[in-house]
Scaffold this motif. Structure first.
Motif, mmCIF file in Angstrom:
data_model
loop_
_atom_site.group_PDB
_atom_site.id
_atom_site.type_symbol
_atom_site.label_atom_id
_atom_site.label_comp_id
_atom_site.label_asym_id
_atom_site.label_seq_id
_atom_site.Cartn_x
_atom_site.Cartn_y
_atom_site.Cartn_z
ATOM 1 N N THR A 163 8.773 -19.264 11.322
ATOM 2 C CA THR A 163 7.903 -19.801 10.266
ATOM 3 C C THR A 163 8.221 -21.256 9.930
ATOM 4 O O THR A 163 7.330 -21.989 9.524
ATOM 5 C CB THR A 163 7.975 -18.942 8.980
ATOM 6 O OG1 THR A 163 9.325 -18.856 8.559
ATOM 7 C CG2 THR A 163 7.406 -17.564 9.212
ATOM 8 N N LYS A 187 3.961 -15.087 14.557
ATOM 9 C CA LYS A 187 4.774 -13.889 14.788
ATOM 10 C C LYS A 187 4.488 -13.322 16.176
ATOM 11 O O LYS A 187 5.404 -12.955 16.912
ATOM 12 C CB LYS A 187 4.492 -12.850 13.707
ATOM 13 C CG LYS A 187 5.338 -11.607 13.826
ATOM 14 C CD LYS A 187 5.071 -10.643 12.690
ATOM 15 C CE LYS A 187 5.957 -9.409 12.844
ATOM 16 N NZ LYS A 187 5.716 -8.435 11.784
ATOM 17 N N HIS A 188 3.217 -13.275 16.529
ATOM 18 C CA HIS A 188 2.803 -12.774 17.843
ATOM 19 C C HIS A 188 3.440 -13.580 18.979
ATOM 20 O O HIS A 188 3.785 -13.044 20.035
ATOM 21 C CB HIS A 188 1.276 -12.808 17.941
ATOM 22 C CG HIS A 188 0.739 -12.422 19.278
ATOM 23 N ND1 HIS A 188 0.744 -11.129 19.742
ATOM 24 C CD2 HIS A 188 0.188 -13.173 20.262
ATOM 25 C CE1 HIS A 188 0.216 -11.097 20.951
ATOM 26 N NE2 HIS A 188 -0.129 -12.326 21.281
ATOM 27 N N GLN A 197 -6.067 -17.593 3.346
ATOM 28 C CA GLN A 197 -6.463 -16.892 4.571
ATOM 29 C C GLN A 197 -5.921 -17.601 5.806
ATOM 30 O O GLN A 197 -5.454 -16.954 6.751
ATOM 31 C CB GLN A 197 -7.983 -16.772 4.648
ATOM 32 C CG GLN A 197 -8.559 -15.826 3.633
ATOM 33 C CD GLN A 197 -10.079 -15.892 3.561
ATOM 34 O OE1 GLN A 197 -10.710 -16.769 4.157
ATOM 35 N NE2 GLN A 197 -10.678 -14.967 2.823
ATOM 36 N N GLU A 229 -2.130 -16.895 6.155
ATOM 37 C CA GLU A 229 -1.884 -15.547 6.667
ATOM 38 C C GLU A 229 -2.149 -15.477 8.176
ATOM 39 O O GLU A 229 -1.361 -14.912 8.931
ATOM 40 C CB GLU A 229 -2.753 -14.525 5.931
ATOM 41 C CG GLU A 229 -2.338 -14.304 4.489
ATOM 42 C CD GLU A 229 -3.351 -13.476 3.691
ATOM 43 O OE1 GLU A 229 -4.384 -13.048 4.260
ATOM 44 O OE2 GLU A 229 -3.103 -13.278 2.490
ATOM 45 N N ALA A 230 -3.255 -16.061 8.611
ATOM 46 C CA ALA A 230 -3.607 -16.036 10.033
ATOM 47 C C ALA A 230 -2.612 -16.859 10.858
ATOM 48 O O ALA A 230 -2.202 -16.435 11.940
ATOM 49 C CB ALA A 230 -5.025 -16.565 10.229
ATOM 50 N N TYR A 287 0.566 -17.448 10.245
ATOM 51 C CA TYR A 287 1.820 -16.712 10.381
ATOM 52 C C TYR A 287 1.670 -15.493 11.294
ATOM 53 O O TYR A 287 2.605 -15.122 11.997
ATOM 54 C CB TYR A 287 2.372 -16.310 9.016
ATOM 55 C CG TYR A 287 2.919 -17.503 8.251
ATOM 56 C CD1 TYR A 287 3.708 -18.466 8.880
ATOM 57 C CD2 TYR A 287 2.641 -17.682 6.908
ATOM 58 C CE1 TYR A 287 4.200 -19.556 8.193
ATOM 59 C CE2 TYR A 287 3.137 -18.773 6.215
ATOM 60 C CZ TYR A 287 3.914 -19.710 6.864
ATOM 61 O OH TYR A 287 4.409 -20.798 6.182
ATOM 62 N N LYS A 288 0.490 -14.898 11.309
ATOM 63 C CA LYS A 288 0.242 -13.770 12.216
ATOM 64 C C LYS A 288 0.316 -14.233 13.674
ATOM 65 O O LYS A 288 0.977 -13.610 14.507
ATOM 66 C CB LYS A 288 -1.130 -13.149 11.929
ATOM 67 C CG LYS A 288 -1.464 -11.950 12.819
ATOM 68 C CD LYS A 288 -2.884 -11.483 12.602
ATOM 69 C CE LYS A 288 -3.765 -12.309 13.493
ATOM 70 N NZ LYS A 288 -5.136 -11.956 13.609
ATOM 71 N N TYR A 289 -0.329 -15.347 13.980
ATOM 72 C CA TYR A 289 -0.276 -15.888 15.343
ATOM 73 C C TYR A 289 1.143 -16.317 15.700
ATOM 74 O O TYR A 289 1.592 -16.125 16.827
ATOM 75 C CB TYR A 289 -1.240 -17.060 15.512
ATOM 76 C CG TYR A 289 -2.669 -16.629 15.687
ATOM 77 C CD1 TYR A 289 -3.083 -15.956 16.836
ATOM 78 C CD2 TYR A 289 -3.622 -16.890 14.713
ATOM 79 C CE1 TYR A 289 -4.403 -15.550 17.007
ATOM 80 C CE2 TYR A 289 -4.942 -16.493 14.871
ATOM 81 C CZ TYR A 289 -5.327 -15.828 16.020
ATOM 82 O OH TYR A 289 -6.625 -15.433 16.178
#
Length: 146
Positions: free
Chosen positions: A82, A76-77, A66, A69-70, A72-74
């Motif tokens: 990566t 990307k934003h 989890q 995933e979080a 990499y989401k931040y």
């Protein structure tokens, strides 16, 4: 004011992450610095004293997944590649010190809740990072109305 070349932004994946990340992006942009993003997952056995006779490995794996995933989401934003994302496990302050030295970072950015009283005496991640860092530390005030 120093011109930073490599910045390490530590995020805790809470609701306050965006405030820390926004400040990190702004500082990195103004200095044209390389921005790295890090999250440290504290092992459950550290959080609970290590004396609990249970196997937390599957829960720990879920937490890692989890968090990844979080993270990499931040990233990307914020347009952070990566390869500049770091997911670590251990005590947050010591992991941040070690990574900042490995990366030769000249600034660590962390969130700070501005605790007082007993919470201040007991310390926080921001306080631990500040007192062991070999580079500048920017504590972003989070969790309070301005």
């Amino acid at each position: 004011m120093p011109n930073y070349k490599r910045i390490l932004a530590a995020i805790d994946l809470s609701d306050e992450t965006e405030a820390v990340l926004d400040r990190a992006v702004a500082v990195a942009s103004s200095d044209k610095a390389e921005l790295h993003l890090v999250h440290v997952v504290e092992p459950l056995n550290l959080a609970y004293g290590g004396d609990i006779p249970m196997d937390f490995s599957s829960v720990q794996e879920q937490l890692q997944t989890q968090a990844e995933e979080a993270l990499y989401k931040y990233a990307k934003h914020a347009n952070i590649p990566t390869e500049r994302c770091h997911l670590l496990s251990g005590r947050p302050d010591s992991q941040l010190h070690e990574l900042s030295e490995t990366l030769n970072a000249d600034l660590i950015i962390v969130g700070s809740h501005g605790r007082k009283g007993l919470a201040l005496i007991l310390g926080s991640t921001a306080n631990g990072v500040l007192h062991g860092a070999t580079c500048d530390v920017l504590a972003v005030r989070v969790g309070q109305s301005k």
